[in-house]
Design an enzyme around this catalytic site. Structure first.
Site, PDB file in Angstrom:
ATOM      1  N   ASP A 171       8.128  -8.487  22.975  1.00  0.00           N
ATOM      2  CA  ASP A 171       7.233  -8.436  21.813  1.00  0.00           C
ATOM      3  C   ASP A 171       7.888  -7.610  20.701  1.00  0.00           C
ATOM      4  O   ASP A 171       7.890  -8.006  19.533  1.00  0.00           O
ATOM      5  CB  ASP A 171       5.899  -7.806  22.248  1.00  0.00           C
ATOM      6  CG  ASP A 171       4.768  -8.091  21.273  1.00  0.00           C
ATOM      7  OD1 ASP A 171       4.874  -9.059  20.496  1.00  0.00           O
ATOM      8  OD2 ASP A 171       3.772  -7.346  21.304  1.00  0.00           O
ATOM      9  N   HIS A 254       6.010 -15.184  16.189  1.00  0.00           N
ATOM     10  CA  HIS A 254       4.640 -15.149  16.728  1.00  0.00           C
ATOM     11  C   HIS A 254       3.916 -16.491  16.564  1.00  0.00           C
ATOM     12  O   HIS A 254       3.055 -16.830  17.374  1.00  0.00           O
ATOM     13  CB  HIS A 254       3.836 -13.997  16.127  1.00  0.00           C
ATOM     14  CG  HIS A 254       3.966 -12.732  16.924  1.00  0.00           C
ATOM     15  ND1 HIS A 254       5.078 -11.931  16.826  1.00  0.00           N
ATOM     16  CD2 HIS A 254       3.171 -12.172  17.876  1.00  0.00           C
ATOM     17  CE1 HIS A 254       4.937 -10.899  17.662  1.00  0.00           C
ATOM     18  NE2 HIS A 254       3.794 -11.031  18.318  1.00  0.00           N
ATOM     19  N   HIS A 257       5.012 -18.403  19.469  1.00  0.00           N
ATOM     20  CA  HIS A 257       4.230 -17.926  20.624  1.00  0.00           C
ATOM     21  C   HIS A 257       2.881 -18.640  20.671  1.00  0.00           C
ATOM     22  O   HIS A 257       2.468 -19.159  21.707  1.00  0.00           O
ATOM     23  CB  HIS A 257       3.999 -16.409  20.537  1.00  0.00           C
ATOM     24  CG  HIS A 257       2.881 -15.943  21.408  1.00  0.00           C
ATOM     25  ND1 HIS A 257       1.558 -16.020  21.014  1.00  0.00           N
ATOM     26  CD2 HIS A 257       2.860 -15.457  22.679  1.00  0.00           C
ATOM     27  CE1 HIS A 257       0.787 -15.591  21.999  1.00  0.00           C
ATOM     28  NE2 HIS A 257       1.556 -15.244  23.017  1.00  0.00           N
ATOM     29  N   HIS A 271       2.390 -12.270  26.945  1.00  0.00           N
ATOM     30  CA  HIS A 271       2.550 -12.429  25.486  1.00  0.00           C
ATOM     31  C   HIS A 271       4.011 -12.191  25.064  1.00  0.00           C
ATOM     32  O   HIS A 271       4.625 -13.039  24.424  1.00  0.00           O
ATOM     33  CB  HIS A 271       1.608 -11.433  24.792  1.00  0.00           C
ATOM     34  CG  HIS A 271       1.809 -11.307  23.319  1.00  0.00           C
ATOM     35  ND1 HIS A 271       1.283 -12.213  22.420  1.00  0.00           N
ATOM     36  CD2 HIS A 271       2.498 -10.398  22.577  1.00  0.00           C
ATOM     37  CE1 HIS A 271       1.630 -11.849  21.192  1.00  0.00           C
ATOM     38  NE2 HIS A 271       2.368 -10.757  21.256  1.00  0.00           N
TER      39      HIS A 271
END
Ligand SMILES: [Zn+2]
Length: 362
Positions: A171, A254, A257, A271
Site C-alpha cells: 500500500d 488505487h 486496485h 488491500h
C-alpha cells in the site's frame, strides 16, 4: 493556488507504548469507549490491564462487529451517549479504526487510534470506508478532523503475522508514484487542495524508506522482534504513507486496485497486495523509465508482493476479465483521472496486459 495538508494532531510510536494508554486517555477525560473486536482486544488485554494499573481510567468495552457499517456506528454512538464517554479508542485493523473515527465524528468526541497491524495507511486519515451489512463498499465519509492521537505500539505490530506488514508495504509503495502523478497533473488531494512541498517530500521519503528497510523489517517481524528497520517500516506504512496519500492524492494504482476487486479470485488478497500490482500497472501506464520499473518489480518480488495477475489468484487470464478490471478502474469519479494525461479503458487494458507479462516473466 490553494494548497492543503492534513494530519492527525499527534502521532506516537514505540515499543510497549499501549501500556501508557491511561495517561493519554486522561488528557481527554476519564470514560473511554473501546471499539475493538474480541480477538484484537484479547490479544492486547495485558497491555490494557497494565495501562489501567499505571493510570486509573474507565475503559468501556464496546466490542466491534467485524464490519464498518452504519448500523455498527449507530450502536456504538448509543453506547457512547449512555456511558458519557469522553474519548473513543479504535483498536485493531482498518475497519475498527474507521468505525471509531466515525463514532467520534458524529458524537463530537476526541479519537485515539491504536493500529495492531501495519497493513494499510488508514490509521492517520480523516476518512472512513463504510460497508453494507453484506460487506460491499457503500461510501466514504470525510470527517471534520483527523484522529487526535495515533498510538502505535511497535511490539504489538511485531507480533502480528508478517503478511500484514508486507501488505502495508504494498500500500505504501503506491504513495510516491500516485503523489508524483497528482502533482504533475495539479490534481486535488483528498481534502480538496493541491499538494504541498511537505506532502511530496513525505511521499518520496516513504518510497526511499521502503527500498532501504523492507527486507530487514520483514525478517524482524517474522521473528516477532522490534528492530530499527522495523520501526522505520512501521512509520513508512502508517505515518509517511498516511500523510502522503491523503495530502498528495491518489491516482492509477488505487483505481487499478478498485478494478481488481470486481474479480472474485482477488477477494482473498489484502488491500496492499492488490495495490502492489496496481503500482506496476501505474508505472506501465505512464511509461516510467525501465530502470524504475525494474527496481519496483524486484522490490515486490523480494518481499513476495504480487507482480502479476496469477499472484492475485487470477490463473485464467482472459480478455473479458482484464477488460472488466480496466472498465471498473475507469469508472466515473475514479482517481485514475488524476493522471497527468488522458486515460481510456483501452489504455488501461493495454497497461494491465503488459504489466502482467512483465511481472509474470521476472
Ligand atoms: Zn491504500
Amino acid at each position: 493556488m490553494k494548497k492543503v495538508l492534513i494530519s492527525p494532531a499527534k502521532y506516537l510510536q514505540g515499543n510497549n507504548e499501549l501500556s501508557n494508554l491511561g495517561s493519554y486517555v486522561r488528557g481527554f477525560g476519564y470514560n473511554a469507549l473501546l471499539v475493538a473486536s474480541t480477538d484484537d482486544q484479547e490479544r492486547v488485554q495485558h497491555h490494557l490491564d497494565e495501562a489501567n494499573e499505571k493510570e486509573n481510567f474507565n475503559l468501556i468495552y464496546g466490542g466491534f462487529n467485524t464490519e464498518c457499517t452504519k448500523k455498527e456506528i449507530e450502536r456504538l454512538r448509543r453506547m457512547c451517549a449512555k456511558d458519557n464517554c469522553d474519548v473513543i479508542i479504535g483498536l485493531g485493523g482498518g475497519k475498527a479504526l474507521d468505525t471509531a473515527k466515525a463514532v467520534g465524528h458524529f458524537e463530537n468526541k476526541p479519537v485515539i487510534v491504536v493500529p495492531t497491524i501495519a497493513s494499510t495507511d488508514a490509521p492517520c486519515s480523516g476518512l472512513a470506508v463504510i460497508y453494507t451489512e453484506h460487506g460491499e463498499f457503500e461510501e466514504y465519509i470525510f470527517f471534520k478532523r483527523n484522529p487526535d492521537l495515533v498510538l502505535v505500539d511497535t511490539g504489538i505490530i511485531a507480533k502480528a503475522p508478517s503478511r500484514f506488514l508486507v501488505a502495508g508495504m504494498g500500500d505504501a509503495l503506491s504513495t510516491y508514484f500516485e503523489a508524483r502523478s497528482c502533482a504533475k497533473a495539479y490534481a486535488n488531494n483528498i481534502p480538496g487542495g493541491k499538494s504541498t512541498l511537505a506532502a511530496l517530500a513525505i511521499a518520496k521519503l516513504c518510497y526511499e524508506t521502503l527500498l532501504a528497510d523492507s527486507l530487514k523489517a520483514k525478517a524482524a517481524c517474522d521473528n516477532n522482534v522490534v528492530t530499527a528497520a522495523l520501526e522505520n517500516i512501521i512509520e513508512a506504512n502508517i505515518l509517511l504513507s498516511g500523510l502522503g496519500f491523503e495530502s498528495s492524492g491518489l491516482a492509477a494504482a488505487h483505481a487499478i486496485h478498485n478494478g481488481l476487486t470486481v474479480l472474485e479470485e482477488t477477494h482473498h488478497y489484502f488491500h496492499g497486495e492488490k495495490v502492489s500490482f496496481g503500482v506496476i500497472v501505474h508505472l506501465v501506464l505512464e511509461n516510467a523509465p525501465s530502470e524504475e520499473l525494474n527496481k519496483v518489480l524486484h522490490y515486490c518480488q523480494s518481499l513476495g508482493l504480487p507482480v502479476c495477475l496469477k499472484d492475485l489468484g487470477v490463473t485464467d487470464v482472459t480478455t473479458e476479465k482484464v477488460m472488466e478490471i480496466a472498465k471498473a478502474a475507469c469508472a466515473e469519479g475514479e482517481t485514475i483521472y488524476n493522471m497527468p494525461f488522458d486515460v481510456t479503458v483501452e489504455d488501461v487494458y493495454a497497461a494491465i496486459i503488459t504489466a502482467d507479462e512483465l511481472g509474470g516473466s521476472i
